[in-house]
Design a protein around this motif. Structure first.
Motif, PDB file in Angstrom:
ATOM      1  N   ARG A  69       0.764  -1.364   0.094  1.00 53.68           N
ATOM      2  CA  ARG A  69      -0.015   0.008  -0.122  1.00 53.68           C
ATOM      3  C   ARG A  69       0.824   0.937  -0.104  1.00 53.68           C
ATOM      4  NH1 ARG A  69      -3.140  -2.766   3.720  1.00 53.68           N
ATOM      5  NH2 ARG A  69      -2.395  -1.630   5.559  1.00 53.68           N
ATOM      6  N   LEU A  70       2.035   1.216   0.721  1.00 59.06           N
ATOM      7  CA  LEU A  70       2.835   2.274   0.801  1.00 59.06           C
ATOM      8  C   LEU A  70       3.665   2.671  -0.304  1.00 59.06           C
ATOM      9  CD1 LEU A  70       4.339   2.226   4.554  1.00 59.06           C
ATOM     10  CD2 LEU A  70       2.346   3.733   3.698  1.00 59.06           C
ATOM     11  N   SER A  71       4.053   1.661  -0.900  1.00 60.27           N
ATOM     12  CA  SER A  71       4.989   1.697  -2.117  1.00 60.27           C
ATOM     13  C   SER A  71       4.454   1.056  -3.470  1.00 60.27           C
ATOM     14  CB  SER A  71       6.371   0.981  -1.959  1.00 60.27           C
ATOM     15  OG  SER A  71       6.868   1.631  -0.810  1.00 60.27           O
ATOM     16  N   PRO A  72       3.186   1.384  -3.971  1.00 61.87           N
ATOM     17  CA  PRO A  72       2.427   0.453  -4.906  1.00 61.87           C
ATOM     18  C   PRO A  72       3.400   0.805  -6.153  1.00 61.87           C
ATOM     19  CG  PRO A  72       1.628   2.833  -4.875  1.00 61.87           C
ATOM     20  CD  PRO A  72       2.371   2.508  -3.521  1.00 61.87           C
ATOM     21  N   GLU A  73       4.401   1.608  -6.300  1.00 67.12           N
ATOM     22  CA  GLU A  73       5.232   1.564  -7.577  1.00 67.12           C
ATOM     23  C   GLU A  73       6.291   0.495  -7.629  1.00 67.12           C
ATOM     24  OE1 GLU A  73       7.427   3.827  -4.519  1.00 67.12           O
ATOM     25  OE2 GLU A  73       5.195   3.468  -5.303  1.00 67.12           O
ATOM     26  N   VAL A  74       6.596  -0.134  -6.255  1.00 72.93           N
ATOM     27  CA  VAL A  74       7.671  -0.974  -6.438  1.00 72.93           C
ATOM     28  C   VAL A  74       7.318  -2.555  -6.392  1.00 72.93           C
ATOM     29  CG1 VAL A  74       9.720  -1.619  -4.794  1.00 72.93           C
ATOM     30  CG2 VAL A  74       8.847   0.673  -4.785  1.00 72.93           C
ATOM     31  N   ALA A  75       7.630  -2.844  -7.777  1.00 67.30           N
ATOM     32  CA  ALA A  75       7.462  -4.204  -7.878  1.00 67.30           C
ATOM     33  C   ALA A  75       7.665  -5.520  -6.655  1.00 67.30           C
ATOM     34  CB  ALA A  75       7.842  -4.920  -9.262  1.00 67.30           C
ATOM     35  N   GLY A  76       8.833  -4.934  -6.034  1.00 63.48           N
ATOM     36  CA  GLY A  76       9.451  -6.110  -5.117  1.00 63.48           C
ATOM     37  C   GLY A  76       8.380  -6.150  -3.935  1.00 63.48           C
ATOM     38  N   ALA A  77       7.491  -5.027  -3.709  1.00 59.40           N
ATOM     39  CA  ALA A  77       6.718  -5.149  -2.601  1.00 59.40           C
ATOM     40  C   ALA A  77       5.497  -6.176  -2.761  1.00 59.40           C
ATOM     41  CB  ALA A  77       6.099  -3.709  -2.410  1.00 59.40           C
ATOM     42  N   PHE A  78       5.274  -6.314  -4.098  1.00 57.67           N
ATOM     43  CA  PHE A  78       4.139  -7.373  -4.404  1.00 57.67           C
ATOM     44  C   PHE A  78       4.857  -8.760  -4.565  1.00 57.67           C
ATOM     45  CE2 PHE A  78       2.645  -3.263  -5.634  1.00 57.67           C
ATOM     46  CZ  PHE A  78       1.177  -3.397  -5.125  1.00 57.67           C
ATOM     47  N   VAL A  79       6.077  -8.764  -4.894  1.00 55.74           N
ATOM     48  CA  VAL A  79       6.867 -10.084  -4.987  1.00 55.74           C
ATOM     49  C   VAL A  79       6.729 -10.783  -3.658  1.00 55.74           C
ATOM     50  CG1 VAL A  79       8.776 -11.348  -5.522  1.00 55.74           C
ATOM     51  CG2 VAL A  79       7.931  -9.486  -7.152  1.00 55.74           C
ATOM     52  N   SER A  80       7.085  -9.931  -2.654  1.00 57.29           N
ATOM     53  CA  SER A  80       7.190 -10.510  -1.082  1.00 57.29           C
ATOM     54  C   SER A  80       5.816 -10.772  -0.803  1.00 57.29           C
ATOM     55  CB  SER A  80       7.924  -9.294  -0.321  1.00 57.29           C
ATOM     56  OG  SER A  80       9.180  -9.021  -0.585  1.00 57.29           O
ATOM     57  N   LEU A  81       4.802 -10.154  -0.983  1.00 55.50           N
ATOM     58  CA  LEU A  81       3.550 -10.693  -0.731  1.00 55.50           C
ATOM     59  C   LEU A  81       2.877 -11.712  -1.313  1.00 55.50           C
ATOM     60  CD1 LEU A  81       1.005  -9.932   0.847  1.00 55.50           C
ATOM     61  CD2 LEU A  81       0.390  -8.132  -0.973  1.00 55.50           C
ATOM     62  N   GLY A  82       3.305 -12.005  -2.519  1.00 55.32           N
ATOM     63  CA  GLY A  82       2.897 -13.226  -3.177  1.00 55.32           C
ATOM     64  C   GLY A  82       3.671 -14.252  -2.745  1.00 55.32           C
ATOM     65  N   GLN A  83       5.094 -14.097  -2.487  1.00 53.84           N
ATOM     66  CA  GLN A  83       5.711 -15.233  -1.758  1.00 53.84           C
ATOM     67  C   GLN A  83       5.080 -15.598  -0.466  1.00 53.84           C
ATOM     68  OE1 GLN A  83       9.374 -13.374  -1.583  1.00 53.84           O
ATOM     69  NE2 GLN A  83      10.360 -14.050  -3.333  1.00 53.84           N
TER      70      GLN A  83
END
Length: 203
Positions: free
Chosen positions: A179-193
């Motif tokens: 939510r804080l860094s929607p432009e950073v793909a790595g934030a979503f990669v970690s969430l997916g992991q």
């Protein structure tokens, strides 16, 4: 005689820089054999990564090599980054050398800003060849307020929870980071992991 010693030291300094550059290039190229060839492969070897979000320390080749080789195998495509190295300072005494330098890794234009680090290596001359015996990488901007630094620290907390098996807590941290860094793909990669580790594959 003095000129001969100076010439030998200059030659060794260039050889030391060559090994250091080769190690980084092998990591970028995902070349496991070339990467291993730059290291002293015994139980005195050490590798430390220092950044605001995480601290990683490994002692002994049997602890350093397996996770790196696993990463090379699972991610064989060369990394889309370049590494610039400058401000080398090398100190040598016999078969032991210490080198420090600034390194900046840069990804494609769409990626986050370049990542600067201060690098330290201890090298040992083994069989006439310089080998890395110790690595310390200090990720400089992870301690600053530059864009992405805060997200990196939050992500590090989530990764620690994930490694500890605290999956739901990790998921909550990663959700905040996304939510804080929607432009950073790595934030979503970690969430997916984390979702995958918790068996929540639909998410």
């Amino acid at each position: 005689c003095g000129g001969g010693v100076a010439s030998a030291q200059t030659s060794d300094e260039e050889a030391i820089k060559t090994v250091v550059r080769a190690e980084t290039k092998a990591w970028i190229d995902r070349n496991a054999d070339a990467w291993q060839a730059t290291w002293l492969q015994d139980e005195t070897a050490t590798r430390v990564i220092v950044q605001a979000s995480t601290y990683t320390s490994q002692k002994g080749w049997t602890n350093i090599a397996p996770p790196m080789l696993k990463d090379f195998k699972e991610n064989p495509t060369p990394l889309p980054i370049t590494a610039a190295m400058e401000h080398f300072v090398a100190r040598q005494q016999g078969n032991l050398a210490f080198v420090e330098y600034d390194q900046t890794t840069t990804a494609p234009d769409a990626a986050p800003a370049p990542t600067p680090s201060r690098e330290y290596r201890v090298l040992v001359k083994d069989g006439g060849q310089w080998k890395i015996a110790s690595q310390i990488t200090h990720v400089v901007n992870s301690f600053s307020d530059t864009p992405g630094a805060t997200g990196g620290r939050i992500n590090g907390v989530g990764q620690s929870l994930l490694r500890s098996g605290k999956l739901q807590q990790a998921i909550e941290i990663f959700k905040i980071n996304a939510r804080l860094s929607p432009e950073v793909a790595g934030a979503f990669v970690s969430l997916g992991q984390a979702y995958a580790a918790a068996g929540q594959n639909d998410l």
